[in-house]
Design a protein around this motif. Structure first.
Motif, PDB file in Angstrom:
ATOM      1  N   PRO A 121       0.822  -1.217   0.000  1.00  0.00           N
ATOM      2  CA  PRO A 121       0.000   0.000   0.000  1.00  0.00           C
ATOM      3  C   PRO A 121       0.855   1.265   0.000  1.00  0.00           C
ATOM      4  O   PRO A 121       1.970   1.251   0.521  1.00  0.00           O
ATOM      5  CB  PRO A 121      -0.786  -0.100   1.311  1.00  0.00           C
ATOM      6  CG  PRO A 121      -0.564  -1.461   1.852  1.00  0.00           C
ATOM      7  CD  PRO A 121       0.629  -2.034   1.198  1.00  0.00           C
ATOM      8  N   VAL A 122       0.340   2.329  -0.592  1.00  0.00           N
ATOM      9  CA  VAL A 122       1.017   3.622  -0.514  1.00  0.00           C
ATOM     10  C   VAL A 122       0.504   4.298   0.753  1.00  0.00           C
ATOM     11  O   VAL A 122      -0.692   4.571   0.883  1.00  0.00           O
ATOM     12  CB  VAL A 122       0.723   4.491  -1.753  1.00  0.00           C
ATOM     13  CG1 VAL A 122       1.530   5.785  -1.681  1.00  0.00           C
ATOM     14  CG2 VAL A 122       1.070   3.733  -3.023  1.00  0.00           C
ATOM     15  N   ARG A 123       1.408   4.517   1.707  1.00  0.00           N
ATOM     16  CA  ARG A 123       1.025   4.991   3.033  1.00  0.00           C
ATOM     17  C   ARG A 123       0.931   6.509   3.071  1.00  0.00           C
ATOM     18  O   ARG A 123       1.571   7.201   2.292  1.00  0.00           O
ATOM     19  CB  ARG A 123       2.057   4.533   4.060  1.00  0.00           C
ATOM     20  CG  ARG A 123       2.242   3.021   4.134  1.00  0.00           C
ATOM     21  CD  ARG A 123       1.082   2.379   4.834  1.00  0.00           C
ATOM     22  NE  ARG A 123       1.229   0.924   4.930  1.00  0.00           N
ATOM     23  CZ  ARG A 123       0.298   0.154   5.475  1.00  0.00           C
ATOM     24  NH1 ARG A 123      -0.838   0.679   5.934  1.00  0.00           N
ATOM     25  NH2 ARG A 123       0.465  -1.135   5.540  1.00  0.00           N
ATOM     26  N   SER A 124       0.189   6.995   4.032  1.00  0.00           N
ATOM     27  CA  SER A 124       0.031   8.430   4.236  1.00  0.00           C
ATOM     28  C   SER A 124       1.407   9.107   4.295  1.00  0.00           C
ATOM     29  O   SER A 124       2.307   8.618   4.966  1.00  0.00           O
ATOM     30  CB  SER A 124      -0.717   8.679   5.547  1.00  0.00           C
ATOM     31  OG  SER A 124      -0.997  10.033   5.699  1.00  0.00           O
ATOM     32  N   ALA A 142      -3.334   5.662   0.616  1.00  0.00           N
ATOM     33  CA  ALA A 142      -3.917   6.165   1.862  1.00  0.00           C
ATOM     34  C   ALA A 142      -4.233   7.644   1.775  1.00  0.00           C
ATOM     35  O   ALA A 142      -3.680   8.358   0.940  1.00  0.00           O
ATOM     36  CB  ALA A 142      -2.945   5.919   3.005  1.00  0.00           C
ATOM     37  N   SER A 143      -5.107   8.065   2.643  1.00  0.00           N
ATOM     38  CA  SER A 143      -5.367   9.485   2.844  1.00  0.00           C
ATOM     39  C   SER A 143      -4.049  10.171   3.181  1.00  0.00           C
ATOM     40  O   SER A 143      -3.314   9.724   4.046  1.00  0.00           O
ATOM     41  CB  SER A 143      -6.359   9.615   3.996  1.00  0.00           C
ATOM     42  OG  SER A 143      -6.347  10.905   4.510  1.00  0.00           O
ATOM     43  N   ARG A 160      -7.743   6.608  -1.478  1.00  0.00           N
ATOM     44  CA  ARG A 160      -8.155   7.576  -0.463  1.00  0.00           C
ATOM     45  C   ARG A 160      -7.372   8.880  -0.570  1.00  0.00           C
ATOM     46  O   ARG A 160      -7.808   9.897  -0.095  1.00  0.00           O
ATOM     47  CB  ARG A 160      -7.943   7.007   0.946  1.00  0.00           C
ATOM     48  CG  ARG A 160      -8.828   5.841   1.259  1.00  0.00           C
ATOM     49  CD  ARG A 160      -8.805   5.506   2.746  1.00  0.00           C
ATOM     50  NE  ARG A 160      -9.710   4.402   2.994  1.00  0.00           N
ATOM     51  CZ  ARG A 160      -9.394   3.149   2.837  1.00  0.00           C
ATOM     52  NH1 ARG A 160      -8.176   2.816   2.458  1.00  0.00           N
ATOM     53  NH2 ARG A 160     -10.278   2.200   3.047  1.00  0.00           N
TER      54      ARG A 160
END
Lengths: 221, 271
Positions: A121-124, A142-143, A160
């Motif tokens: 995942p691409v994290r905040s 992510a947001s 997000r």
């Protein structure tokens, strides 16, 4: 002592008269994409406006006040520029993928990656910048995270954060996601923030593409 | 082999220190030797929660800067003899932590203990990155609310980028500990559900700690809840999380408002 030539990808900003209105547009863009220009090389294309040396200096300082550092000017007369301004560049090309130009030192062209696959995942807070082509994300964005691609952006999880496709002017680039909760989607600079996306598309699988100058977002059946 | 855990969250006030103390007690009660290390230099709290604030002579910074020996700075718990505390310094700031010094202390602790639990400060700056730097595994503490979850997501990104393991190309184990879970508020949609949080963070769940007066009371008394009231719901949840950390397979149940059928319906296993 040896000098070497290098070529890099830079963003070209082309102000349009009246400059004050154009700066207001830049402000609106920065408000919706804070930090977008920070640390990115930017060239100012002055072909569309006729400004005096003092006018150019004023414009450069206005942009610097917005954290946009100008590394060079394009379409200006070098003789008319005062000291302290960035150098005038020539020979810029629209397809801004880094290619070794003819006669440059890079003799062996490396096999170019034309797509990027992210299997986590691409994290905040993460920013993925891939001007060479498509980006595929197997997880979610992510947001507070952003993915900027020269081509299309494919998200198999939930989008997000922000997705920006066609960042090099590729108007045919699209954005696909399995579930839309995006803060912002953009293609070739045309963008929609979360509030501008129809609420019934929330949590749906959607695609976004450009129709003329309008960014369309529709559900994928 | 010693295992270094970092308890981290990004956001402040979600229960990192409380969880560090409660898990430390739970692991030490099972006979393992445990040290809890406070990395919150300048805003130390772990000594209070552990009830050892009147026994701190030397701290982490003294050991890093010398000439104090690690042995002199370790405070052995009076109630559980396999549990020790390495306090932070209250009079200094995070700049007193050096990369080399932290590496040396963690290496020395690895020789003495089974578990080294590092209580990270909030934020993503120096203190937090040095606390996670040498960890083998991370416990990401999150409350079921959007700001905490997004900050945890940011921390997970840093765990995958800035830790020693990540830089060597290895993966750091990440466990999600959801604290202050209030089933009534989840039912009223005032809080995110467990599924929502798991969907956003996509890391395995190690425990769900229900919101409880017992936890607050225990922290203020300087007695971690796993010690003061081991049969309470939060204490049992921490004890289960500690067993999962050791690799045991313990069934996970989501705390429900009313016991009975509802509880059974929502019983499920860890992701």
């Amino acid at each position: 002592m040896r000098f070497r030539g290098r070529s890099y990808v830079a963003f070209a900003l082309a102000p349009e008269p009246p400059v004050a209105d154009w700066l207001a547009e830049i402000d609106a863009w920065i408000r919706s994409s804070a930090g977008f220009f920070v640390g990115r090389p930017v060239v100012l294309d002055l072909a569309a406006v006729s400004l005096s040396s003092a006018g150019i200096a004023h414009l450069v300082s206005e942009l610097e006040a917005r954290d946009i550092r100008i590394m060079g000017l394009e379409g200006a007369d070098p003789a008319a520029l005062g000291p302290g301004l960035p150098p005038v560049l020539r020979g810029g090309r629209a397809a801004s993928v880094a290619e070794p130009s003819a006669g440059a030192a890079a003799a062996v062209p490396e096999p170019k990656e034309t797509s990027l696959l992210l299997d986590s995942p691409v994290r905040s807070g993460q920013s993925i910048f891939f001007p060479m082509g498509d980006v595929t994300v197997l997880g979610s964005i992510a947001s507070g995270a952003e993915v900027v691609a020269g081509g299309s952006v494919h998200v198999y999880g939930t989008l997000r954060g922000r997705a920006m496709a066609g960042c090099n002017g590729n108007r045919r680039a699209r954005i696909f996601c399995r579930r839309l909760e995006a803060e912002l989607v953009a293609i070739d600079g045309y963008y929609r923030a979360a509030d501008d996306i129809a609420p019934d598309l929330r949590s749906r699988p959607v695609q976004a593409w450009l129709e003329g100058t309008a960014l369309s977002v529709t559900e994928i059946e | 082999m010693a295992k270094v855990l970092v308890v981290t969250s990004g956001k402040g006030g979600v229960g990192k220190t409380t969880s560090t103390a409660a898990l430390g007690v739970a692991l030490a009660r099972n006979g393992q030797s445990v040290v809890v290390v406070d990395f919150d230099v300048g805003l130390r709290n772990l000594d209070l929660v552990m009830g050892a604030e009147r026994r701190v002579v030397y701290d982490l910074i003294n050991v890093i800067q010398g000439p104090v020996k690690l042995q002199q700075a370790l405070i052995r718990d009076k109630r559980i003899e396999t549990l020790s505390l390495l306090a932070a310094s209250q009079t200094r700031d995070k700049d007193a932590l050096t990369e080399e010094g932290v590496a040396r202390v963690i290496a020395a602790l690895r020789d003495r203990f089974d578990w080294i639990i590092c209580d990270s400060p909030a934020g993503i700056e120096r203190g937090a990155t040095l606390a996670m730097r040498h960890a083998d595994a991370a416990i990401v503490v999150a409350n079921p609310e959007v700001s905490s979850v997004r900050d945890s997501d940011r921390i997970i990104g840093l765990l995958d980028a800035k830790t020693e393991k990540a830089e060597k190309g290895e993966r750091i184990d990440k466990h999600l500990l959801i604290t202050r879970y209030d089933p009534a508020r989840v039912a009223r949609a005032e809080m995110l559900s467990i599924d929502d949080v798991l969907e956003i963070l996509s890391i395995p769940l190690i425990g769900i700690i229900p919101e409880s007066e017992d936890v607050l009371r225990a922290s203020n008394l300087g007695t971690p809840v796993t010690l003061s009231n081991p049969t309470s719901a939060p204490a049992r949840a921490y004890a289960d999380a500690a067993r999962r950390l050791k690799g045991e397979d313990v069934e996970m149940s989501i705390p429900a408002d009313k016991k009975g059928l509802f509880d059974k319906l929502f019983r499920r296993r860890a992701a």
